[in-house]
Motif scaffolding. Structure first.
Motif, PDB file in Angstrom:
ATOM      1  N   ASP A 324       0.820  -1.204   0.000  1.00  0.00           N
ATOM      2  CA  ASP A 324       0.000   0.000   0.000  1.00  0.00           C
ATOM      3  C   ASP A 324       0.860   1.262   0.000  1.00  0.00           C
ATOM      4  N   GLU A 325       2.007   1.221   0.720  1.00  0.00           N
ATOM      5  CA  GLU A 325       2.881   2.385   0.751  1.00  0.00           C
ATOM      6  C   GLU A 325       3.552   2.609  -0.606  1.00  0.00           C
ATOM      7  N   ALA A 326       3.980   1.525  -1.264  1.00  0.00           N
ATOM      8  CA  ALA A 326       4.619   1.663  -2.572  1.00  0.00           C
ATOM      9  C   ALA A 326       3.644   2.235  -3.600  1.00  0.00           C
ATOM     10  N   ILE A 327       2.411   1.761  -3.598  1.00  0.00           N
ATOM     11  CA  ILE A 327       1.422   2.287  -4.540  1.00  0.00           C
ATOM     12  C   ILE A 327       1.096   3.744  -4.202  1.00  0.00           C
ATOM     13  N   ALA A 328       1.031   4.063  -2.887  1.00  0.00           N
ATOM     14  CA  ALA A 328       0.741   5.438  -2.482  1.00  0.00           C
ATOM     15  C   ALA A 328       1.836   6.395  -2.955  1.00  0.00           C
ATOM     16  N   GLU A 329       3.105   5.980  -2.850  1.00  0.00           N
ATOM     17  CA  GLU A 329       4.201   6.824  -3.330  1.00  0.00           C
ATOM     18  C   GLU A 329       4.071   7.083  -4.825  1.00  0.00           C
ATOM     19  N   ALA A 342      -6.433  18.695 -14.874  1.00  0.00           N
ATOM     20  CA  ALA A 342      -7.641  18.992 -14.088  1.00  0.00           C
ATOM     21  C   ALA A 342      -8.342  17.712 -13.650  1.00  0.00           C
ATOM     22  N   ILE A 343      -7.557  16.758 -13.196  1.00  0.00           N
ATOM     23  CA  ILE A 343      -8.077  15.457 -12.764  1.00  0.00           C
ATOM     24  C   ILE A 343      -7.671  15.249 -11.320  1.00  0.00           C
ATOM     25  N   ASP A 344      -8.600  14.779 -10.514  1.00  0.00           N
ATOM     26  CA  ASP A 344      -8.316  14.442  -9.120  1.00  0.00           C
ATOM     27  C   ASP A 344      -7.847  12.989  -9.039  1.00  0.00           C
ATOM     28  N   LEU A 345      -6.815  12.772  -8.247  1.00  0.00           N
ATOM     29  CA  LEU A 345      -6.281  11.429  -8.051  1.00  0.00           C
ATOM     30  C   LEU A 345      -6.539  11.024  -6.605  1.00  0.00           C
ATOM     31  N   CYS A 346      -7.311   9.973  -6.413  1.00  0.00           N
ATOM     32  CA  CYS A 346      -7.737   9.538  -5.081  1.00  0.00           C
ATOM     33  C   CYS A 346      -7.166   8.153  -4.787  1.00  0.00           C
ATOM     34  N   PHE A 347      -6.413   8.068  -3.679  1.00  0.00           N
ATOM     35  CA  PHE A 347      -5.831   6.785  -3.264  1.00  0.00           C
ATOM     36  C   PHE A 347      -6.552   6.301  -2.019  1.00  0.00           C
ATOM     37  N   GLU A 348      -6.916   4.996  -1.999  1.00  0.00           N
ATOM     38  CA  GLU A 348      -7.627   4.415  -0.865  1.00  0.00           C
ATOM     39  C   GLU A 348      -6.981   3.096  -0.474  1.00  0.00           C
ATOM     40  N   ALA A 349      -6.701   2.957   0.822  1.00  0.00           N
ATOM     41  CA  ALA A 349      -6.164   1.705   1.375  1.00  0.00           C
ATOM     42  C   ALA A 349      -6.616   1.610   2.816  1.00  0.00           C
ATOM     43  N   ASN A 350      -7.344   0.579   3.159  1.00  0.00           N
ATOM     44  CA  ASN A 350      -7.907   0.435   4.505  1.00  0.00           C
ATOM     45  C   ASN A 350      -7.081  -0.456   5.410  1.00  0.00           C
ATOM     46  N   ASP A 351      -5.984  -1.030   4.901  1.00  0.00           N
ATOM     47  CA  ASP A 351      -5.217  -1.977   5.710  1.00  0.00           C
ATOM     48  C   ASP A 351      -3.776  -1.971   5.236  1.00  0.00           C
ATOM     49  N   GLU A 352      -2.870  -2.335   6.149  1.00  0.00           N
ATOM     50  CA  GLU A 352      -1.483  -2.489   5.762  1.00  0.00           C
ATOM     51  C   GLU A 352      -1.321  -3.796   4.981  1.00  0.00           C
ATOM     52  N   LEU A 353      -0.528  -3.731   3.910  1.00  0.00           N
ATOM     53  CA  LEU A 353      -0.371  -4.894   3.031  1.00  0.00           C
ATOM     54  C   LEU A 353       1.112  -5.249   2.917  1.00  0.00           C
ATOM     55  N   PRO A 354       1.656  -6.018   3.871  1.00  0.00           N
ATOM     56  CA  PRO A 354       3.070  -6.427   3.766  1.00  0.00           C
ATOM     57  C   PRO A 354       3.270  -7.333   2.557  1.00  0.00           C
TER      58      PRO A 354
END
Length: 471
Positions: A324-329, A342-354
């Motif tokens: 999740d951290e790698a994708i968030a970066e 003019a596009i919004d980028l929304c990241f969602e992760a509800n749990d840590e994914l080792p």
């Protein structure tokens, strides 16, 4: 090839003939042994029956004899009158004195000029050699008028040896003739059995890179040769597909590289052809050269990555990190590009994914999918990136609100250099390698990349990765 097949036919014929010869020899030896034992048993039964008949004759004669009759003379007389074909009798008294012997044996027996083994008290049967050959012997003791006599019956083995000689000669002729006929039959059978192999070899020798569409003949799909031909035909089909992909890949790569190269050369020629150009003109030309050079550099890097992946020469740099951290970066790095459109980028992760894998490749997969989503998303829309746990796997979904992909184009979107011309332009789609690289990265980590949805409301790509991937 003909020589190889001919040698194979000869070897098969020789193996078959050799095996048949061994079987025939073993069968002949066993049959000969059984016949010999049966014949010897028959001779022994005949000796016993003849001797018993003589003993019974002694008993009958004994009842009619008077006291004055000489026992030895009566025994000799009875034995002389009691003759069978090929059977002779020799009689000794209890002291070992010869009482009776046929004239043909008398002199030899008196001089003890015989060889072989006479019957004894322990073994009633024996074998002796006389003037005219071998004789089978049998010993039995009989009592006549109170005296014990040793009766030895002899059966000539001349007929036995003659029969066995004929039988051996018959086997000696039959085995070579049968072997010869079997060898000729084996050559014919091997020739007919290997004829399809020769035809397949000749056809395979004619197939090359220019005619990979040709196939081997399949005479019977249910036998071994038919299945072999079908396997080779499947291999040829895969080779044809691979060659076609390589040809298309080279043609598309040449086409993609030719465009930026032509632009760079054209701008350079224009810049050099004019004597007086303002700094702004030169800066514009250099900017164009820079953009096309970067584009060509990206194409070359992607091509090298795919080439190494196809050759199995792209080792993974394995490390432990949080997916999740790698994708968030990666998503954070693309926010500027999204904002420019003019596009919004929304990241969602509800749990840590080792996760354990190649972090650089995972982030490159996410970058390709994000770049693809931002390019086709309309202004003032939202691109969603969602990370979630699904059982023993992780899913990363990339959703946009673009025009979608036509149903007839969806099966081809992961092919290299593929573009849907109606919905995409060269400026938007680049070289058409991003999705192919993204799918390879997912697969090399034991996962998969799929187009989950695509319609007029947008498209969603989902990467599924195992949570316990071990390289």
């Amino acid at each position: 090839m003909i020589g190889i097949h001919a040698s194979l036919r000869l070897r098969l014929a020789l193996w078959y003939t050799g095996a048949l010869v061994l079987v025939l020899v073993a069968f002949g030896a066993l049959a000969f042994l059984i016949f010999v034992r049966s014949l010897d048993a028959q001779i022994d039964r005949l000796l016993v029956a003849s001797t018993n008949a003589l003993v019974q004759a002694f008993a009958a004669e004994q009842e009619e004899m008077t006291a004055e009759t000489n026992a030895d003379e009566e025994v000799a007389r009875e034995a002389r009158d009691f003759q069978f074909q090929d059977i002779l009798f020799v009689i000794y008294d209890q002291n070992g004195r010869l009482v009776f012997a046929p004239e043909r044996l008398s002199a030899r027996l008196k001089s003890n000029g015989t060889t072989g083994r006479w019957p004894s008290d322990d073994e009633p049967y024996g074998m002796v050699y006389l003037d005219d050959g071998w004789w089978r012997t049998y010993r039995q003791v009989a009592t006549f008028r109170g005296a014990r006599y040793r009766i030895v019956a002899l059966h000539s083995l001349h007929n036995r040896q003659r029969v066995l000689g004929r039988l051996a000669m018959a086997f000696g002729v039959a085995v070579p003739v049968a072997s010869l006929l079997a060898g000729l039959s084996a050559l014919v059978i091997a020739h007919r059995a290997l004829a399809p192999v020769a035809e397949m070899s000749a056809q395979a020798a004619r197939i090359g890179a220019t005619n990979l569409n040709e196939r081997l003949p399949v005479a019977n799909e249910r036998d071994e040769l038919g299945r072999l031909a079908m396997v080779i035909n499947d291999l040829l089909a895969r080779l044809e597909t691979s060659f076609e992909q390589q040809r298309r890949f080279m043609a598309d790569a040449s086409h993609e590289l030719r465009t930026p190269t032509a632009v760079i050369c054209g701008e350079a020629e224009v810049a050099l052809s004019r004597q007086a150009r303002t700094p702004d003109d030169l800066r514009d030309s250099l900017r164009i050269v820079q953009v096309e050079g970067r584009r060509m550099s990206r194409i070359i890097e992607d091509l090298l990555l795919l080439a190494r992946a196809d050759a199995g020469q792209c080792p993974l740099v394995i490390s432990d990190f949080y997916l999740d951290e790698a994708i968030a970066e990666t998503a954070h790095a693309f926010r500027v590009l999204a904002a420019q459109r003019a596009i919004d980028l929304c990241f969602e992760a509800n749990d840590e994914l080792p996760f354990r894998g190649d972090q650089g490749l995972i982030q490159r997969m996410a970058a390709n999918l994000l770049d693809n989503a931002i390019k086709y998303a309309p202004p003032r829309s939202v691109v969603y990136v969602r990370c979630a746990r699904c059982g023993d796997a992780y899913t990363v979904a990339f959703s946009d609100a673009g025009p979608g992909i036509a149903p007839e184009d969806q099966p081809h979107i992961f092919e290299r250099f593929w573009r849907a011309d109606k919905a995409r332009s060269r400026a938007q789609s680049g070289a058409g390698l991003g999705l192919a690289i993204a799918r390879w990265i997912a697969e090399v980590h034991g996962g998969r990349l799929e187009l989950a949805r695509s319609d007029v409301q947008g498209s969603t790509f989902v990467a599924t990765l195992p949570s316990r991937f071990l390289a």
